[in-house]
Design a protein around this motif. Structure first.
Motif, PDB file in Angstrom:
ATOM      1  N   GLN A 149      -6.190   3.867   3.889  1.00 54.95           N
ATOM      2  CA  GLN A 149      -5.888   2.452   3.682  1.00 54.95           C
ATOM      3  C   GLN A 149      -5.844   2.105   2.187  1.00 54.95           C
ATOM      4  O   GLN A 149      -5.003   1.324   1.760  1.00 54.95           O
ATOM      5  CB  GLN A 149      -6.888   1.558   4.436  1.00 54.95           C
ATOM      6  CG  GLN A 149      -6.221   0.233   4.796  1.00 54.95           C
ATOM      7  CD  GLN A 149      -6.871  -0.538   5.926  1.00 54.95           C
ATOM      8  OE1 GLN A 149      -8.046  -0.368   6.204  1.00 54.95           O
ATOM      9  NE2 GLN A 149      -6.109  -1.416   6.555  1.00 54.95           N
ATOM     10  N   TRP A 150      -6.698   2.742   1.396  1.00 60.51           N
ATOM     11  CA  TRP A 150      -6.626   2.537  -0.057  1.00 60.51           C
ATOM     12  C   TRP A 150      -5.311   3.087  -0.618  1.00 60.51           C
ATOM     13  O   TRP A 150      -4.620   2.417  -1.391  1.00 60.51           O
ATOM     14  CB  TRP A 150      -7.765   3.288  -0.773  1.00 60.51           C
ATOM     15  CG  TRP A 150      -9.066   2.571  -0.927  1.00 60.51           C
ATOM     16  CD1 TRP A 150     -10.267   2.977  -0.433  1.00 60.51           C
ATOM     17  CD2 TRP A 150      -9.336   1.359  -1.653  1.00 60.51           C
ATOM     18  NE1 TRP A 150     -11.258   2.090  -0.796  1.00 60.51           N
ATOM     19  CE2 TRP A 150     -10.731   1.098  -1.548  1.00 60.51           C
ATOM     20  CE3 TRP A 150      -8.553   0.477  -2.386  1.00 60.51           C
ATOM     21  CZ2 TRP A 150     -11.337  -0.017  -2.136  1.00 60.51           C
ATOM     22  CZ3 TRP A 150      -9.158  -0.631  -2.974  1.00 60.51           C
ATOM     23  CH2 TRP A 150     -10.532  -0.874  -2.846  1.00 60.51           C
ATOM     24  N   GLU A 151      -4.970   4.338  -0.217  1.00 53.31           N
ATOM     25  CA  GLU A 151      -3.890   5.043  -0.917  1.00 53.31           C
ATOM     26  C   GLU A 151      -2.512   4.824  -0.313  1.00 53.31           C
ATOM     27  O   GLU A 151      -1.526   4.686  -1.030  1.00 53.31           O
ATOM     28  CB  GLU A 151      -4.199   6.556  -0.954  1.00 53.31           C
ATOM     29  CG  GLU A 151      -5.395   6.840  -1.840  1.00 53.31           C
ATOM     30  CD  GLU A 151      -5.810   8.302  -1.833  1.00 53.31           C
ATOM     31  OE1 GLU A 151      -5.098   9.130  -1.226  1.00 53.31           O
ATOM     32  OE2 GLU A 151      -6.863   8.606  -2.443  1.00 53.31           O
ATOM     33  N   ILE A 152      -2.415   4.820   1.019  1.00 53.91           N
ATOM     34  CA  ILE A 152      -1.092   4.702   1.653  1.00 53.91           C
ATOM     35  C   ILE A 152      -0.836   3.260   2.076  1.00 53.91           C
ATOM     36  O   ILE A 152       0.301   2.846   2.277  1.00 53.91           O
ATOM     37  CB  ILE A 152      -0.970   5.698   2.837  1.00 53.91           C
ATOM     38  CG1 ILE A 152      -1.211   7.115   2.313  1.00 53.91           C
ATOM     39  CG2 ILE A 152       0.405   5.626   3.502  1.00 53.91           C
ATOM     40  CD1 ILE A 152      -1.211   8.193   3.351  1.00 53.91           C
ATOM     41  N   GLY A 153      -1.903   2.496   2.183  1.00 58.09           N
ATOM     42  CA  GLY A 153      -1.713   1.074   2.465  1.00 58.09           C
ATOM     43  C   GLY A 153      -1.895   0.714   3.924  1.00 58.09           C
ATOM     44  O   GLY A 153      -1.743  -0.441   4.302  1.00 58.09           O
ATOM     45  N   ASN A 154      -2.166   1.701   4.778  1.00 57.44           N
ATOM     46  CA  ASN A 154      -2.456   1.375   6.173  1.00 57.44           C
ATOM     47  C   ASN A 154      -3.428   2.418   6.725  1.00 57.44           C
ATOM     48  O   ASN A 154      -3.525   3.530   6.215  1.00 57.44           O
ATOM     49  CB  ASN A 154      -1.178   1.278   7.017  1.00 57.44           C
ATOM     50  CG  ASN A 154      -0.458   2.602   7.139  1.00 57.44           C
ATOM     51  OD1 ASN A 154      -0.802   3.426   7.971  1.00 57.44           O
ATOM     52  ND2 ASN A 154       0.542   2.840   6.296  1.00 57.44           N
ATOM     53  N   GLN A 155      -4.111   2.003   7.801  1.00 53.27           N
ATOM     54  CA  GLN A 155      -5.209   2.799   8.358  1.00 53.27           C
ATOM     55  C   GLN A 155      -4.815   4.158   8.902  1.00 53.27           C
ATOM     56  O   GLN A 155      -5.648   5.034   9.023  1.00 53.27           O
ATOM     57  CB  GLN A 155      -5.803   2.024   9.537  1.00 53.27           C
ATOM     58  CG  GLN A 155      -6.947   1.182   9.199  1.00 53.27           C
ATOM     59  CD  GLN A 155      -7.700   0.779  10.454  1.00 53.27           C
ATOM     60  OE1 GLN A 155      -7.882   1.544  11.385  1.00 53.27           O
ATOM     61  NE2 GLN A 155      -8.143  -0.460  10.457  1.00 53.27           N
ATOM     62  N   GLY A 230       2.837  -3.740   2.862  1.00 51.83           N
ATOM     63  CA  GLY A 230       1.722  -4.668   3.073  1.00 51.83           C
ATOM     64  C   GLY A 230       1.743  -5.248   4.471  1.00 51.83           C
ATOM     65  O   GLY A 230       1.305  -6.371   4.700  1.00 51.83           O
ATOM     66  N   TRP A 231       2.241  -4.475   5.442  1.00 56.90           N
ATOM     67  CA  TRP A 231       2.428  -4.990   6.800  1.00 56.90           C
ATOM     68  C   TRP A 231       1.225  -4.776   7.707  1.00 56.90           C
ATOM     69  O   TRP A 231       1.169  -5.294   8.813  1.00 56.90           O
ATOM     70  CB  TRP A 231       3.654  -4.316   7.442  1.00 56.90           C
ATOM     71  CG  TRP A 231       3.650  -2.817   7.278  1.00 56.90           C
ATOM     72  CD1 TRP A 231       4.220  -2.110   6.259  1.00 56.90           C
ATOM     73  CD2 TRP A 231       3.005  -1.846   8.116  1.00 56.90           C
ATOM     74  NE1 TRP A 231       3.979  -0.755   6.414  1.00 56.90           N
ATOM     75  CE2 TRP A 231       3.237  -0.569   7.551  1.00 56.90           C
ATOM     76  CE3 TRP A 231       2.271  -1.926   9.301  1.00 56.90           C
ATOM     77  CZ2 TRP A 231       2.757   0.600   8.114  1.00 56.90           C
ATOM     78  CZ3 TRP A 231       1.775  -0.754   9.869  1.00 56.90           C
ATOM     79  CH2 TRP A 231       2.027   0.488   9.267  1.00 56.90           C
ATOM     80  N   ASP A 232       0.243  -3.979   7.237  1.00 53.07           N
ATOM     81  CA  ASP A 232      -0.910  -3.631   8.093  1.00 53.07           C
ATOM     82  C   ASP A 232      -1.930  -4.772   8.067  1.00 53.07           C
ATOM     83  O   ASP A 232      -2.525  -5.059   7.028  1.00 53.07           O
ATOM     84  CB  ASP A 232      -1.541  -2.346   7.554  1.00 53.07           C
ATOM     85  CG  ASP A 232      -2.756  -1.895   8.362  1.00 53.07           C
ATOM     86  OD1 ASP A 232      -3.034  -2.511   9.409  1.00 53.07           O
ATOM     87  OD2 ASP A 232      -3.422  -0.929   7.933  1.00 53.07           O
TER      88      ASP A 232
END
Ligand code: SF4
Ligand code: SF4
Length: 434
Positions: A149-155, A230-232
């Motif tokens: 979540q930090w690096e790719i932007g989703n869980q 930023g959709w997560d």
């Protein structure tokens, strides 16, 4: 050797950082317990492990409370033996604490609701998780998901191209199904009424939910879009206790909606995503959110009430019951909307007991699905949920949470309950009159 010198660096940091976390809500819960035991039987872990006191909410809280008493409360400095003050010295003790705060509690808040003194154990437990995470002590799954979540932007580490390809694929499916090339899943459209955010589980395992939502937006004549980035709307910061991660993830989504000049952020069916994005995120991120936020459950109900979509119960022939997600219901008060919606799209709806704020956790809350080392005790704790499900005699259990879908699916498989799991978006899409 002084007490301070005999303490490991990690233990020193945990204690020092605890002092920085003591706000009124946490301190209130740390001082208010009178050990009456009224919360004990509210916990699904206790019910599955009779005779084992280590699962009792007050016992688990005392493991954290003793540090507060020893280091931050005057009673512990003056009468440490009386108030059971204590400290941690070694990394092994911190590892033991990890097994309690991550492995014996899903932060479901059912005990909080049943405490006459207003002790919110889940809040203390989350704080303890965050303290351990800050010194690198956490289950492997928590570390892996947080990193994604930090690096790719989703869980779930879904790459942008895979996300966009899935949206395109669902758009084509929908065009074929509805025999209408005008049906779109718009991406990055500006000035829309609705920006729709989802759980990465939908991209990876359940893309049909995206298509079903798109069908509903299309037939409602909504001006809507999905963000390309930023959709997560999920947020592992809620589970890991890492407020920095929580704030960063939430802010990413808020900033995307602002960039797109969206009027409203609609959050698909996910309990912790809804709580994190709508309730906790603005505080973690210290961000003044300038747009409305709404659960897709409310959106679907609103469309029906406004006459923007029409539904017919006939295609949904199976008997259904409803599982309240702890985060949606107990923590955010979203009880009646899903029931009102459900009654509009199915004929045979049977309540599960207890329900609403008193419902039991699916066993997958608090990020438990990512902590495989605790799977046996998680499944054991599911016996109450399995009994609840069986007692309804329903063929389908509906829930408004992707995490609960996974938790319930595991419980159903483990306890051989003859039941399917689905979400409201699927039932509403199935009931649409085109
Ligand atoms: S119900 Fe409240 S006061 Fe009583 S033991 Fe549980 S946390 Fe403590
Ligand atoms: S928050 Fe839920 S799982 Fe944790 S101790 Fe309380 S009732 Fe049990």
């Amino acid at each position: 050797m002084s007490e301070e010198k005999s303490r490991s660096h990690k233990a020193q940091k945990v204690i020092q950082r605890m002092g920085q976390k003591l706000n009124r809500q946490i301190t209130g819960s740390l001082v208010a317990c009178v050990h009456c035991g009224m919360c004990t039987d509210s916990c699904h872990y206790v019910l599955a492990n009779p005779g084992d006191p280590t699962y009792a909410p007050a016992y688990k809280a005392d493991r954290i409370r003793k540090l507060f008493k020893r280091h931050f409360d005057w009673t512990g400095r003056v009468f440490p033996w009386w108030v059971k003050a204590g400290s941690v010295f070694t990394d092994a003790e911190l590892e033991e604490l990890k097994d309690s705060v991550f492995g014996k509690c899903t932060n479901c808040r059912r005990c909080s609701l049943n405490c006459p003194m207003g002790v919110d154990f889940a809040t203390i437990n989350r704080m303890a998780r965050g303290l351990l995470v800050s010194v690198g002590i956490m289950p492997e799954g928590v570390a892996a998901v947080s990193k994604d979540q930090w690096e790719i932007g989703n869980q779930m580490g879904v790459l942008k191209e895979d996300y966009l390809e899935t949206l395109e694929w669902m758009e084509e499916e929908l065009q074929d199904e509805m025999d209408d090339p005008e049906v779109k899943i718009p991406v990055d459209q500006t000035d829309c009424e609705v920006v729709y955010s989802i759980n990465p589980r939908e991209v990876k395992y359940d893309p049909r939910s995206i298509a079903d939502a798109a069908k509903i937006f299309h037939l409602a004549g909504e001006k809507w879009t999905m963000p390309s980035e930023g959709w997560d709307m999920t947020n592992f910061g809620l589970f890991s206790g890492d407020d920095d991660l929580g704030g960063s993830v939430a802010q990413r989504l808020y900033e995307k909606v602002i960039e797109l000049r969206g009027r409203k952020l609609v959050i698909s069916e996910c309990g912790h995503g809804y709580r994190s994005t709508r309730c906790e995120g603005p505080n973690w991120a210290k961000f003044d959110v300038p747009f409305e936020m709404e659960s897709s459950v409310t959106t679907m109900l609103r469309y029906i009430k406004e006459g923007r979509i029409k539904v017919d119960k006939t295609p949904n022939t199976k008997s259904v019951t409803f599982h309240d997600s702890c985060n949606n219901a107990r923590s955010c008060g979203l009880f009646e909307e899903p029931r009102e919606l459900l009654r509009l799209v199915v004929d045979d709806f049977r309540e599960m007991h207890p329900n609403r704020a008193e419902n039991y956790c699916c066993t997958g809350g608090g990020g438990a699905m990512s902590m495989s080392e605790y799977t046996p005790q998680r499944l054991k704790s599911g016996v109450t949920k399995a009994d609840q499900l069986k007692a309804t005699g329903a063929e389908v259990v509906v829930t408004s949470c992707h995490n609960c879908v996974d938790g319930l699916t595991d419980v159903i498989r483990h306890y051989e309950v003859d039941m399917e799991v689905t979400q409201l978006v699927n039932l509403v899409a199935n009931a649409l009159v085109k």
